[in-house]
Enzyme design. Structure first.
Site, PDB file in Angstrom:
ATOM      1  N   GLY A  83      48.624  49.133  78.076  1.00 31.17           N
ATOM      2  CA  GLY A  83      48.238  47.579  78.110  1.00 31.17           C
ATOM      3  C   GLY A  83      48.354  47.416  76.462  1.00 31.17           C
ATOM      4  O   GLY A  83      48.309  47.824  75.645  1.00 31.17           O
ATOM      5  N   ARG A 106      52.231  52.702  83.870  1.00 34.96           N
ATOM      6  CA  ARG A 106      52.629  53.794  85.232  1.00 34.96           C
ATOM      7  C   ARG A 106      53.362  54.599  84.467  1.00 34.96           C
ATOM      8  O   ARG A 106      53.836  55.633  85.056  1.00 34.96           O
ATOM      9  CB  ARG A 106      52.802  53.061  86.417  1.00 34.96           C
ATOM     10  CG  ARG A 106      53.908  51.916  85.846  1.00 34.96           C
ATOM     11  CD  ARG A 106      55.762  52.004  86.892  1.00 34.96           C
ATOM     12  NE  ARG A 106      56.360  51.579  86.343  1.00 34.96           N
ATOM     13  CZ  ARG A 106      56.901  51.198  84.408  1.00 34.96           C
ATOM     14  NH1 ARG A 106      56.295  53.100  83.803  1.00 34.96           N
ATOM     15  NH2 ARG A 106      57.633  50.716  84.469  1.00 34.96           N
ATOM     16  N   ASP A 136      42.764  54.222  76.033  1.00 32.37           N
ATOM     17  CA  ASP A 136      42.288  55.756  76.283  1.00 32.37           C
ATOM     18  C   ASP A 136      43.083  56.909  77.060  1.00 32.37           C
ATOM     19  O   ASP A 136      43.185  58.030  77.316  1.00 32.37           O
ATOM     20  CB  ASP A 136      41.303  55.254  77.590  1.00 32.37           C
ATOM     21  CG  ASP A 136      40.055  56.527  77.104  1.00 32.37           C
ATOM     22  OD1 ASP A 136      39.830  56.622  75.830  1.00 32.37           O
ATOM     23  OD2 ASP A 136      38.714  55.292  77.716  1.00 32.37           O
ATOM     24  N   GLY A 137      44.052  55.832  78.172  1.00 32.31           N
ATOM     25  CA  GLY A 137      45.019  56.378  79.198  1.00 32.31           C
ATOM     26  C   GLY A 137      45.598  57.247  78.443  1.00 32.31           C
ATOM     27  O   GLY A 137      46.417  58.547  77.955  1.00 32.31           O
ATOM     28  N   THR A 185      43.465  48.616  72.030  1.00 31.76           N
ATOM     29  CA  THR A 185      42.812  47.654  73.083  1.00 31.76           C
ATOM     30  C   THR A 185      42.663  46.677  73.328  1.00 31.76           C
ATOM     31  O   THR A 185      41.917  46.454  72.196  1.00 31.76           O
ATOM     32  CB  THR A 185      42.351  48.621  74.247  1.00 31.76           C
ATOM     33  OG1 THR A 185      41.894  48.244  75.142  1.00 31.76           O
ATOM     34  CG2 THR A 185      41.119  49.831  73.306  1.00 31.76           C
ATOM     35  N   ASP A 192      39.748  46.131  74.688  1.00 28.83           N
ATOM     36  CA  ASP A 192      38.952  46.044  75.902  1.00 28.83           C
ATOM     37  C   ASP A 192      38.022  46.748  74.003  1.00 28.83           C
ATOM     38  O   ASP A 192      36.725  46.396  74.524  1.00 28.83           O
ATOM     39  CB  ASP A 192      38.791  46.937  76.827  1.00 28.83           C
ATOM     40  CG  ASP A 192      39.404  46.664  77.932  1.00 28.83           C
ATOM     41  OD1 ASP A 192      39.240  45.117  77.585  1.00 28.83           O
ATOM     42  OD2 ASP A 192      39.659  46.778  78.738  1.00 28.83           O
ATOM     43  N   ASP A 240      37.494  49.590  73.656  1.00 27.80           N
ATOM     44  CA  ASP A 240      36.193  51.277  74.277  1.00 27.80           C
ATOM     45  C   ASP A 240      37.095  52.198  73.840  1.00 27.80           C
ATOM     46  O   ASP A 240      36.317  53.197  74.641  1.00 27.80           O
ATOM     47  CB  ASP A 240      36.454  50.491  76.065  1.00 27.80           C
ATOM     48  CG  ASP A 240      38.041  50.829  76.558  1.00 27.80           C
ATOM     49  OD1 ASP A 240      39.065  50.931  75.607  1.00 27.80           O
ATOM     50  OD2 ASP A 240      38.206  50.529  77.897  1.00 27.80           O
ATOM     51  N   ARG A 260      28.061  20.609  85.751  1.00 27.84           N
ATOM     52  CA  ARG A 260      28.302  22.071  86.510  1.00 27.84           C
ATOM     53  C   ARG A 260      28.201  23.206  85.480  1.00 27.84           C
ATOM     54  O   ARG A 260      27.802  23.744  84.332  1.00 27.84           O
ATOM     55  CB  ARG A 260      30.019  21.991  86.718  1.00 27.84           C
ATOM     56  CG  ARG A 260      30.232  21.083  87.688  1.00 27.84           C
ATOM     57  CD  ARG A 260      32.193  21.122  87.290  1.00 27.84           C
ATOM     58  NE  ARG A 260      32.175  20.160  88.009  1.00 27.84           N
ATOM     59  CZ  ARG A 260      33.572  19.593  88.538  1.00 27.84           C
ATOM     60  NH1 ARG A 260      34.629  20.201  87.920  1.00 27.84           N
ATOM     61  NH2 ARG A 260      33.963  18.689  89.295  1.00 27.84           N
ATOM     62  N   MET A 280      38.305  40.006  80.921  1.00 32.30           N
ATOM     63  CA  MET A 280      38.360  41.229  80.473  1.00 32.30           C
ATOM     64  C   MET A 280      38.147  42.125  80.380  1.00 32.30           C
ATOM     65  O   MET A 280      36.525  41.249  79.246  1.00 32.30           O
ATOM     66  CB  MET A 280      39.531  41.391  79.693  1.00 32.30           C
ATOM     67  CG  MET A 280      41.583  41.456  81.048  1.00 32.30           C
ATOM     68  SD  MET A 280      42.765  41.147  80.059  1.00 32.30           S
ATOM     69  CE  MET A 280      43.522  41.504  81.555  1.00 32.30           C
ATOM     70  N   ARG A 311      36.791  46.247  80.924  1.00 32.06           N
ATOM     71  CA  ARG A 311      37.149  47.341  82.640  1.00 32.06           C
ATOM     72  C   ARG A 311      35.809  48.009  82.395  1.00 32.06           C
ATOM     73  O   ARG A 311      34.580  47.621  83.750  1.00 32.06           O
ATOM     74  CB  ARG A 311      37.626  47.953  82.607  1.00 32.06           C
ATOM     75  CG  ARG A 311      38.153  49.279  83.734  1.00 32.06           C
ATOM     76  CD  ARG A 311      39.415  49.895  83.588  1.00 32.06           C
ATOM     77  NE  ARG A 311      40.679  48.959  84.677  1.00 32.06           N
ATOM     78  CZ  ARG A 311      40.906  48.796  85.399  1.00 32.06           C
ATOM     79  NH1 ARG A 311      40.028  49.919  85.885  1.00 32.06           N
ATOM     80  NH2 ARG A 311      41.701  47.874  86.119  1.00 32.06           N
ATOM     81  N   HIS A 327      45.210  37.456  81.430  1.00 36.23           N
ATOM     82  CA  HIS A 327      46.330  38.180  80.181  1.00 36.23           C
ATOM     83  C   HIS A 327      46.595  37.328  79.520  1.00 36.23           C
ATOM     84  O   HIS A 327      47.008  37.986  78.733  1.00 36.23           O
ATOM     85  CB  HIS A 327      47.178  38.479  80.848  1.00 36.23           C
ATOM     86  CG  HIS A 327      47.522  39.534  82.002  1.00 36.23           C
ATOM     87  ND1 HIS A 327      46.819  39.847  83.486  1.00 36.23           N
ATOM     88  CD2 HIS A 327      47.427  41.325  82.099  1.00 36.23           C
ATOM     89  CE1 HIS A 327      46.679  41.049  83.452  1.00 36.23           C
ATOM     90  NE2 HIS A 327      47.481  41.719  82.994  1.00 36.23           N
TER      91      HIS A 327
HETATM   92  O1  F6P Z   1      42.587  47.855  79.339  1.00 35.54           O
HETATM   93  C1  F6P Z   1      43.027  46.096  78.970  1.00 35.54           C
HETATM   94  C2  F6P Z   1      42.563  45.231  80.081  1.00 35.54           C
HETATM   95  O2  F6P Z   1      43.561  44.279  79.732  1.00 35.54           O
HETATM   96  C3  F6P Z   1      41.719  45.628  81.018  1.00 35.54           C
HETATM   97  O3  F6P Z   1      40.504  44.832  80.751  1.00 35.54           O
HETATM   98  C4  F6P Z   1      41.603  45.059  82.155  1.00 35.54           C
HETATM   99  O4  F6P Z   1      40.645  45.665  83.241  1.00 35.54           O
HETATM  100  C5  F6P Z   1      43.708  46.410  82.490  1.00 35.54           C
HETATM  101  O5  F6P Z   1      44.036  46.270  80.687  1.00 35.54           O
HETATM  102  C6  F6P Z   1      44.735  45.103  82.892  1.00 35.54           C
HETATM  103  O6  F6P Z   1      45.592  45.465  83.134  1.00 35.54           O
HETATM  104  P1  F6P Z   1      47.551  45.014  84.061  1.00 35.54           P
HETATM  105  O7  F6P Z   1      47.726  44.613  82.387  1.00 35.54           O
HETATM  106  O8  F6P Z   1      47.549  46.860  84.859  1.00 35.54           O
HETATM  107  O9  F6P Z   1      46.898  44.309  84.993  1.00 35.54           O
END
Ligand code: F6P
Length: 362
Positions: free
Chosen positions: A11, A75, A116-117, A138, A140, A142, A175, A182, A184, A284
């Site tokens: 991402g 991918r 990570d990936g 990232t 995140d 993480d 409310r 985001m 994960r 996003h």
């Molecule tokens: O890892 C970063 C991230 O933004 C996550 O927080 C989220 O789950 C994922 O990527 C979303 O990915 P995509 O752009 O494939 O929807």
């Protein structure tokens, strides 16, 4: 060092272009080294036109730009690539082709910028002989082995601003406003933005919650005259008895797509209280926009350090931030333990001291 390759995978995150610029400028200025960019991550090695020259001209003016001028793909795993064979989609291992393509380029180093990936793929390629240098990215935050990844600070600013803006409607309309953020497997964005924005409830993947505890918190607020509440919810948060909520199932290529926990929490509150609820999914938006000065500075330091590491021949390593200094760490060590919120750390403790509910209260 005569020739470096560089790619961005997974991402996008604000600061990718700052890394590219710094790595290229350092290579050209300090090492008189040529740099090539791979388009759309590892795919660039196999796709026609996937390799482009990256010189000072190509990286001029990109420092404040979000996204990546190289393009990216989540991918694009060379070890499991989806291709069409006789009209059918099949998954094949193309890693040997990628390695051959890398060899053909006579690269003295390949800088891989990813989460990570992408970095795990880099580690596998390194084990097969590719001279890899990693740069952790990232929103995140993480990735293990580093105090912080670039992109996180910008996402945090966006998330905090969203909470600030939701406060207006929450207060005016009395409310419960639920903001799904985001995150994960790690709840850094929700935790930091929740504290910085003054949320009343923060739900993160590291602390499974009970719906009843959230309801009790909201009811206590109502009883004390505060008729609105703000909930910052990580997309990966889950209840004690439940699972993470997905909007789309995964397969060999894609991880499952998270989404929907904010709505579930909102529905529960609406059903069991007199409070009106609304849900915002920030999505996003958190990955976009111009990087903050913090992210630009960190990304620039990472990019420059990555080129220096390649020049030293320290392959299989990743640049990282430790005690405020940019250092390096073996990729295998960094990736062995992904980073998660320390649920006993001072950030969570501070939030609890301020009365913020994590949904695990008795
Ligand atoms: O890892 C970063 C991230 O933004 C996550 O927080 C989220 O789950 C994922 O990527 C979303 O990915 P995509 O752009 O494939 O929807």
């Amino acid at each position: 060092m005569k020739k470096l390759g560089i790619l961005t995978g997974g991402g996008d995150a604000p600061g990718l272009n700052a890394v590219l610029r710094a790595a290229v400028k350092t290579a050209v200025r300090s090492y008189n080294c040529e740099v090539i960019g791979l388009k759309d991550g590892y795919d660039g090695f196999l796709a026609p036109g996937g390799i482009i020259p990256l010189g000072r001209e190509e990286v001029r003016g990109i420092l404040p730009r979000g996204g990546t001028i190289l393009g990216t793909a989540n991918r694009g795993n060379p070890f499991a690539r989806e291709v069409l064979r006789d009209g059918e989609k099949v998954i094949i291992d193309t890693s040997n082709e990628v390695i051959e393509a890398i060899k053909k380029q006579n690269l003295d180093g390949l800088i891989v910028i990813g989460g990570d990936g992408t970095l795990n793929i880099a580690l596998e390629l390194y084990r097969k002989g590719v001279p890899i240098i990693g740069v952790p990215k990232t929103i995140d935050n993480d990735v293990g082995g580093t105090e912080v990844t670039f992109g996180f600070d910008t996402a945090l600013e966006t998330a905090t601003e969203a909470i600030d803006k939701l406060h207006t409607t929450a207060e005016s309309h009395h409310r419960v406003m639920v903001l799904e953020l985001m995150g994960r497997d790690a709840g850094f964005i929700a935790l930091h933005a929740g504290v910085a924005g003054g949320a009343d409830v923060i739900l993160i993947p590291e602390i499974p919650f009970r719906y009843k505890a959230i309801l009790d918190k909201i009811n206590r607020r109502v009883q004390s005259g505060r008729h609105f509440s703000i909930l910052a919810v990580s997309e990966g948060a889950k209840s004690i008895e439940g699972e993470q909520i997905y909007s789309r199932a995964g397969n060999e290529i894609y991880v499952p797509r998270l989404g929907g926990i904010g709505q579930q929490v909102s529905d529960y509150i609406a059903k069991h209280s007199e409070q009106e609820t609304r849900v915002t999914v920030l999505g996003h938006i958190q990955r976009g926009g111009s990087p903050t000065p913090y992210d630009r500075f960190l990304a620039t330091r990472y990019g420059s350090a990555a080129t220096r590491l390649a020049a030293q021949g320290k392959f299989g390593h990743m640049v990282s931030l430790q005690n405020g200094h940019v250092v390096d760490i073996p990729l295998a060590e960094a990736l062995a333990t992904p980073k998660r919120v320390n649920i006993n750390g001072d950030a969570v403790r501070t939030a609890r001291d301020l009365g913020i509910c994590f949904g695990d209260e008795k």
